[in-house]
Scaffold this motif. Sequence first.
Motif, PDB file in Angstrom:
ATOM      1  N   ASP A   1       0.876  -1.275  -0.099  1.00  0.00           N
ATOM      2  CA  ASP A   1      -0.030   0.153   0.149  1.00  0.00           C
ATOM      3  C   ASP A   1       1.030   1.223  -0.058  1.00  0.00           C
ATOM      4  OD1 ASP A   1      -2.772  -0.816   0.119  1.00  0.00           O
ATOM      5  OD2 ASP A   1      -2.484  -1.750   2.034  1.00  0.00           O
ATOM      6  N   ARG A   2       2.039   1.262   0.947  1.00  0.00           N
ATOM      7  CA  ARG A   2       2.694   2.475   0.850  1.00  0.00           C
ATOM      8  C   ARG A   2       3.318   2.740  -0.440  1.00  0.00           C
ATOM      9  NH1 ARG A   2       8.338   3.840   2.449  1.00  0.00           N
ATOM     10  NH2 ARG A   2       8.892   1.596   2.082  1.00  0.00           N
ATOM     11  N   VAL A   3       3.872   1.688  -1.220  1.00  0.00           N
ATOM     12  CA  VAL A   3       4.485   2.126  -2.636  1.00  0.00           C
ATOM     13  C   VAL A   3       3.383   2.561  -3.621  1.00  0.00           C
ATOM     14  CG1 VAL A   3       5.708   0.797  -4.264  1.00  0.00           C
ATOM     15  CG2 VAL A   3       6.682   0.394  -1.911  1.00  0.00           C
ATOM     16  N   ALA A   4       2.346   1.618  -3.331  1.00  0.00           N
ATOM     17  CA  ALA A   4       1.062   2.174  -4.288  1.00  0.00           C
ATOM     18  C   ALA A   4       0.921   3.671  -4.096  1.00  0.00           C
ATOM     19  CB  ALA A   4       0.157   1.288  -4.379  1.00  0.00           C
ATOM     20  N   ASP A   5       0.811   3.964  -2.911  1.00  0.00           N
ATOM     21  CA  ASP A   5       0.518   5.258  -2.562  1.00  0.00           C
ATOM     22  C   ASP A   5       1.523   6.324  -3.250  1.00  0.00           C
ATOM     23  OD1 ASP A   5      -1.948   4.721  -1.370  1.00  0.00           O
ATOM     24  OD2 ASP A   5      -1.143   4.833   0.461  1.00  0.00           O
ATOM     25  N   ALA A   6       2.819   6.058  -2.946  1.00  0.00           N
ATOM     26  CA  ALA A   6       3.854   6.861  -3.643  1.00  0.00           C
ATOM     27  C   ALA A   6       3.902   7.016  -4.986  1.00  0.00           C
ATOM     28  CB  ALA A   6       5.110   6.172  -3.074  1.00  0.00           C
ATOM     29  N   VAL A   7       3.507   5.887  -5.738  1.00  0.00           N
ATOM     30  CA  VAL A   7       3.235   5.974  -7.198  1.00  0.00           C
ATOM     31  C   VAL A   7       2.186   6.911  -7.607  1.00  0.00           C
ATOM     32  CG1 VAL A   7       2.582   4.604  -9.212  1.00  0.00           C
ATOM     33  CG2 VAL A   7       4.434   3.813  -7.745  1.00  0.00           C
ATOM     34  N   ARG A   8       0.856   6.755  -6.648  1.00  0.00           N
ATOM     35  CA  ARG A   8      -0.065   7.650  -7.070  1.00  0.00           C
ATOM     36  C   ARG A   8       0.291   9.164  -6.750  1.00  0.00           C
ATOM     37  NH1 ARG A   8      -3.037   6.143  -3.583  1.00  0.00           N
ATOM     38  NH2 ARG A   8      -4.172   4.444  -4.622  1.00  0.00           N
ATOM     39  N   ALA A   9       0.875   9.350  -5.941  1.00  0.00           N
ATOM     40  CA  ALA A   9       1.481  10.787  -5.443  1.00  0.00           C
ATOM     41  C   ALA A   9       2.361  11.182  -6.430  1.00  0.00           C
ATOM     42  CB  ALA A   9       1.755  10.739  -3.775  1.00  0.00           C
ATOM     43  N   ALA A  10       3.015  10.497  -7.168  1.00  0.00           N
ATOM     44  CA  ALA A  10       3.890  11.000  -7.953  1.00  0.00           C
ATOM     45  C   ALA A  10       3.356  11.516  -9.091  1.00  0.00           C
ATOM     46  CB  ALA A  10       4.987   9.779  -8.009  1.00  0.00           C
ATOM     47  N   GLY A  11       2.102  11.035  -9.587  1.00  0.00           N
ATOM     48  CA  GLY A  11       1.469  11.366 -10.593  1.00  0.00           C
ATOM     49  C   GLY A  11       1.230  10.573 -11.726  1.00  0.00           C
ATOM     50  N   TYR A  12       1.604   9.331 -11.422  1.00  0.00           N
ATOM     51  CA  TYR A  12       1.468   8.403 -12.405  1.00  0.00           C
ATOM     52  C   TYR A  12      -0.271   8.022 -12.470  1.00  0.00           C
ATOM     53  CZ  TYR A  12       6.294   7.452 -12.473  1.00  0.00           C
ATOM     54  OH  TYR A  12       7.672   7.548 -12.175  1.00  0.00           O
TER      55      TYR A  12
END
Length: 254
Positions: free
Chosen positions: A196-207
Amino acid sequence: MATETTTRTAQRPVRTPRPHRRPWIWMYHSVADPADDPYGITVARERLDRHLTWLRRRRLTGVDVGTLLRAHAAGRAGHLVGLTFDDGYADFLHEALPVLRRHAFTATVFVLPGRCGGSNEWDALGPRKRLLTAEEIRTAAAAGMRIGSHGLYHQNLTALSDTDLRQETLHSRELLREITGTAPDSFCYPYGIVDDRVADAVRAAGYTYGFAIAPDPPLGTYALPRTHISHADRGLRLRAKRLRHRFAVRGPGR
């Protein structure tokens, strides 16, 4: 009359909506001689050609994952299959790209902007393979392929600090924007490992999308599953993988 109509309506069986089949996405890596391949991720050029011919004979078209998922959202992805190539090996340009062009297919190439022109040092067993340079990434993009991020250095992102995770997700996107002129909309997790933490980081980065292999638990559009396609896959194995995909009816969520 009204009573009769009401009764007939009440007796009519209720149709349950058909489950929303998830899009089918193929995963490749290197296209080269598979003789020295301890990880089973290399496909010969001739075998790739046979795979894509197999798709065409079934009136299926290989496309990049952005095109696939936009069509899926509009209910028009029935005859599309997503094609992805992980790690950004340099052999993509002279081995895979000519085959894709012959079939008029496109694909998404997931690259490592922190290792441009380097090699797959993360593979302990080798063999060493050169990765795409920045200029070669631009060449692939100019040929109609979509470029996605595979992070900076091919690391297990779940083991990184928040600062390093931000570098792998956000900074890799910024570097690819500088290289191609377009920020990538898709991210592929090294080793297929995501939480979840990694997926949230990907979302936050704009992907817009994230791609894994077989995430458990599923994380929706930020960890879409893919089907690994190997050199050993021929007609019977491909048919089996297609059937397995058809029974996996869960579509993108989250």
